[in-house]
Design a protein around this motif. Structure first.
Motif, short mmCIF file in Angstrom:
data_model
loop_
_atom_site.label_atom_id
_atom_site.label_comp_id
_atom_site.label_asym_id
_atom_site.label_seq_id
_atom_site.Cartn_x
_atom_site.Cartn_y
_atom_site.Cartn_z
N ALA A 73 0.84 -1.21 0.00
CA ALA A 73 0.00 0.00 0.00
C ALA A 73 0.87 1.25 0.00
CB ALA A 73 -0.93 -0.01 1.22
N TYR A 74 1.99 1.19 0.73
CA TYR A 74 2.90 2.36 0.78
C TYR A 74 3.48 2.63 -0.61
CZ TYR A 74 7.02 5.21 1.89
OH TYR A 74 7.97 6.20 1.92
N LEU A 75 3.86 1.55 -1.32
CA LEU A 75 4.59 1.72 -2.58
C LEU A 75 3.70 2.10 -3.76
CD1 LEU A 75 7.18 -1.20 -2.36
CD2 LEU A 75 7.69 1.25 -2.49
N GLU A 76 2.46 1.66 -3.73
CA GLU A 76 1.59 1.83 -4.89
C GLU A 76 1.46 3.32 -5.25
OE1 GLU A 76 -2.12 -0.23 -4.66
OE2 GLU A 76 -2.34 -0.14 -6.85
N GLY A 77 1.72 3.61 -6.52
CA GLY A 77 1.56 4.97 -7.00
C GLY A 77 2.78 5.87 -6.81
N ARG A 78 3.82 5.37 -6.15
CA ARG A 78 5.03 6.20 -5.97
C ARG A 78 5.76 6.33 -7.32
NH1 ARG A 78 5.89 8.06 -0.68
NH2 ARG A 78 4.27 7.06 0.55
N PRO A 79 6.50 7.44 -7.51
CA PRO A 79 7.06 7.74 -8.84
C PRO A 79 7.83 6.59 -9.48
CG PRO A 79 7.42 9.59 -7.35
CD PRO A 79 6.77 8.51 -6.55
N TYR A 80 8.66 5.87 -8.72
CA TYR A 80 9.48 4.81 -9.32
C TYR A 80 8.99 3.41 -8.97
CZ TYR A 80 12.68 8.49 -10.70
OH TYR A 80 13.23 9.60 -11.28
N ALA A 81 7.84 3.29 -8.37
CA ALA A 81 7.27 1.96 -8.09
C ALA A 81 6.77 1.39 -9.42
CB ALA A 81 6.13 2.08 -7.09
N PRO A 82 6.64 0.08 -9.50
CA PRO A 82 6.10 -0.49 -10.75
C PRO A 82 4.75 0.16 -11.07
CG PRO A 82 6.89 -2.23 -9.29
CD PRO A 82 6.95 -0.96 -8.51
#
Lengths: 199, 475
Positions: free
Chosen positions: B250-259
């Motif tokens: 949930a933290y990573l989703e949507g972050r600039p360099y996340a898949p």
């Protein structure tokens, strides 16, 4: 690398710093890390142990009267070199004349940095450590090839150094050269993992 | 059919990055997925490359930031940054030049994503489960919170990674620290970290990678897990680890360099497999009961000298402990909460993220910093600063009489000139209470953001629990 200094043995009187958890901020305070060079850091080694706020030598310091080059072996309390990963710590110790550090345990990153610069980290058993801590100025010799440390009374204790780092020190093998020789392996790994990502 | 031996998170991370296996004669050749660099530990590495005529082999896997030597005060009237020294400025210029020359992306001084190296990796989504991450900085352990194998390296090794994208490494031993139970009111990740270090000692983690597990760890936010893994190195462990789970995804989703969204589900299914298998073997196991913890502070010059804030100074038992007590000017039997505080620092790669600032603001809201106390609030990145200002947290701090600064490492290491005066007592949310770390003869007390904020209000070391709502979400 130019700073790489092969090492087979060290013989010296021991400088004893009987304090546990001597961290890399004590070995070289952070305010001296703004340098972009690795040379000449010996003048900052243990700076706040050696000098007061006016830059005068402290008389009540274990370093009182000690000049760079007086000792090649540093004996310190447990957990020596803990804290920051700054390689400036071994650079400063080497430039101050130390070629080996002896303790009952030495922090991982410091140990790794020391080995890459020809400063030998020597971990000894607790009993030997206690003997060394209570014998400031004792004449000690360290043989990296045999992995032995000889105490003044002739007793010899053994220690272990990671075999690859030991070979690098003894034979003057440069780890970066070793890595560069393996670029084809690295390229093969990169091709494989790119394929895995696609599958 | 024979079952494969159960593997730990460390085993899985290690195995998938082996370029050449470890032998008795040589360490493993370990591939590095992400290399973070900053101005202090990189110049001599670039110089070593230049000496041999080498280039950065995979510049796109390297990211630079400026954090240690950068001023936290805004530029002067002429737009000039107020560096602590010409050398500090030169160090910054050197990284800018090196990155430009080698095609390495640098989050420069005016970049809206610049910040402390261990804050920006995660918030940009570059820090991901399954990666190997290194940086010439011991607090690289922070990134292990995502189930990445992350550890600090020296400058020679920075050069090795720049030149080859690989390191020669022996596999660390594995330790699992299980923090069971629910953390009581007012007890967060920093308190757990200090309790962990006090339990295993400042060298207890030497030679190990520590995996944190248990109910209290699962209940932490990503920011709390980062605080915990950040402090692994203070127990001597180069790496801390937490298995990725729904909180991580949930933290990573949507972050600039996340898949990207199309690939995210596939990535998540890969990441799920990283958790230690049931029955995985650890070289050492430690259990801590979170429900027994209280807010923690340190009273010595090693992070292992930690105790509950509402306790008393223990009697020193060795020459080292006597020296530490003398340096800290704490008398055996004194209640910690009677010690007068001169300065409070809320920031650093340990505790400068949005949740940390929210926790501090909850304590400071509508209250005043005690007269005579200087309180510095230093967000971990430009992104954190903007997010905090969008919530008006900076107003809370400024109205309380604290200073709201520009992002950077600041008083954690004091390289940029943010330091205390000799003899001052600083309650600090950073990670090291070493002698002189925050200025010559400065006495550092490590604590959580809530404890630091409460200490700013009271002008002495303070128990934060009376200022926090029950069931605070701050972790």
């Amino acid at each position: 690398m130019t700073s790489f200094q092969p090492l087979r043995s060290v013989a010296s009187r021991a400088f004893v710093l009987d304090r546990n958890d001597v961290d890399t901020d004590q070995i070289i305070p952070a305010r001296f890390l703004t340098t972009t060079s690795r040379a000449g850091l010996g003048r900052f080694a243990f700076y706040d142990w050696r000098f007061d706020e006016h830059g005068r030598q402290k008389n009540d310091s274990p370093f009182a009267g000690v000049e760079p080059g007086d000792f090649a072996i540093l004996v310190a309390g447990s957990n020596f070199g803990c804290g920051s990963s700054r390689e400036h710590a071994p650079w400063a110790l080497l430039d101050f004349g130390f070629r080996a550090v002896v303790s009952s345990d030495i922090a991982d990153i410091f140990k790794s940095n020391a080995l890459k610069n020809g400063l030998l980290p020597v971990t000894v058993d607790v009993r030997t450590h206690q003997r060394l801590l209570s014998s400031p100025g004792a004449a000690i010799s360290i043989d990296l090839d045999a992995e032995t440390l000889r105490l003044p009374d002739g007793e010899t204790v053994s220690f272990k150094v990671e075999p690859f780092a030991r070979r690098c020190l003894l034979d003057g093998v440069d780890p970066l050269g070793f890595l560069l020789d393996r670029i084809p392996l690295i390229e093969a790994y990169e091709r494989e993992s790119a394929k895995e990502r696609m599958s | 059919m024979p079952h494969a031996a159960p593997r730990s998170l460390l085993d899985k991370l290690w195995e998938r990055h082996i370029v050449a296996p470890e032998t008795p004669e040589a360490p493993a050749l370990l591939y590095i997925d992400l290399h973070l660099i900053h101005e202090v530990t990189s110049p001599q590495a670039f110089a070593a490359l230049a000496e041999r005529g080498l280039k950065v082999r995979r510049p796109e896997l390297t990211l630079g930031t400026l954090d240690h030597s950068t001023p936290t005060l805004p530029p002067d009237a002429n737009g000039r940054l107020l560096y602590a020294s010409r050398e500090a400025e030169q160090q910054v210029e050197t990284l800018i030049r090196n990155c430009a020359e080698h095609g390495v992306r640098l989050l420069g001084l005016r970049d809206p994503q610049r910040g402390i190296v261990h804050v920006i990796g995660p918030e940009l989504g570059l820090t991901q489960p399954g990666k190997t991450i290194v940086c010439g900085d011991s607090h690289t352990s922070t990134h292990g919170a995502f189930g990445a194998l992350a550890f600090g390296i020296g400058t020679t090794e920075v050069g090795h990674v720049l030149a080859t994208q690989c390191l020669l490494q022996r596999k660390p031993k594995s330790m699992r620290v299980v923090i069971d139970g629910a953390a009581p009111h007012g007890v967060g990740a920093k308190d757990m970290a200090l309790a962990m270090i006090a339990t295993i000692g400042a060298d207890g983690g030497q030679g190990y990678a520590i995996e944190f597990a248990g109910e209290a760890v699962r209940a932490l936010s990503m920011e709390g897990r980062m605080t915990l893994c950040n402090m692994s190195i203070e127990a001597g462990a180069r790496s801390g680890l937490v298995a990725p789970d729904e909180t991580t995804f949930a933290y990573l989703e949507g972050r600039p360099y996340a898949p990207s969204s199309a690939e995210f589900e596939r990535a998540v299914s890969r990441w799920r497999n990283l958790a230690s298998d049931a029955g995985a073997r650890f070289d050492r196991e430690v259990r801590i009961d979170a429900s027994s913890l209280r807010p923690m502070i340190t009273y010595g010059v090693s992070p292992a000298a930690a105790a509950p804030v509402d306790s008393r100074m223990p009697a020193p038992e060795s020459a080292s402990e006597r020296a530490a007590a003398a340096y800290m000017r704490f008398e055996s039997g004194d209640a910690f909460v009677t010690a007068a505080v001169n300065r409070v620092f809320i920031g650093s790669c340990t505790n400068s993220r949005l949740s940390d600032l929210r926790e501090a603001a909850e304590v400071m809201r509508g209250r005043k910093v005690r007269s005579g106390v200087v309180a510095l609030i230093v967000p971990g990145s430009e992104t954190v600063k903007r997010a905090a200002e969008a919530e008006n947290l900076h107003r809370v701090f400024i109205d309380a009489g604290a200073e709201w600064r520009e992002p950077g490492c600041s008083m954690c290491i004091g390289m940029n000139g943010d330091i205390g005066a000799p003899g001052e007592l600083v309650v600090s949310t950073s990670n090291r209470n070493f002698i002189g770390r925050q200025g010559k003869e400065v006495r550092t007390v490590l604590a959580s953001p809530a404890t630091a904020a409460a200490s700013a209000i009271e002008g002495r070391i303070a128990d934060p629990r009376k200022y926090l709502r029950e069931k605070s979400e701050a972790a």
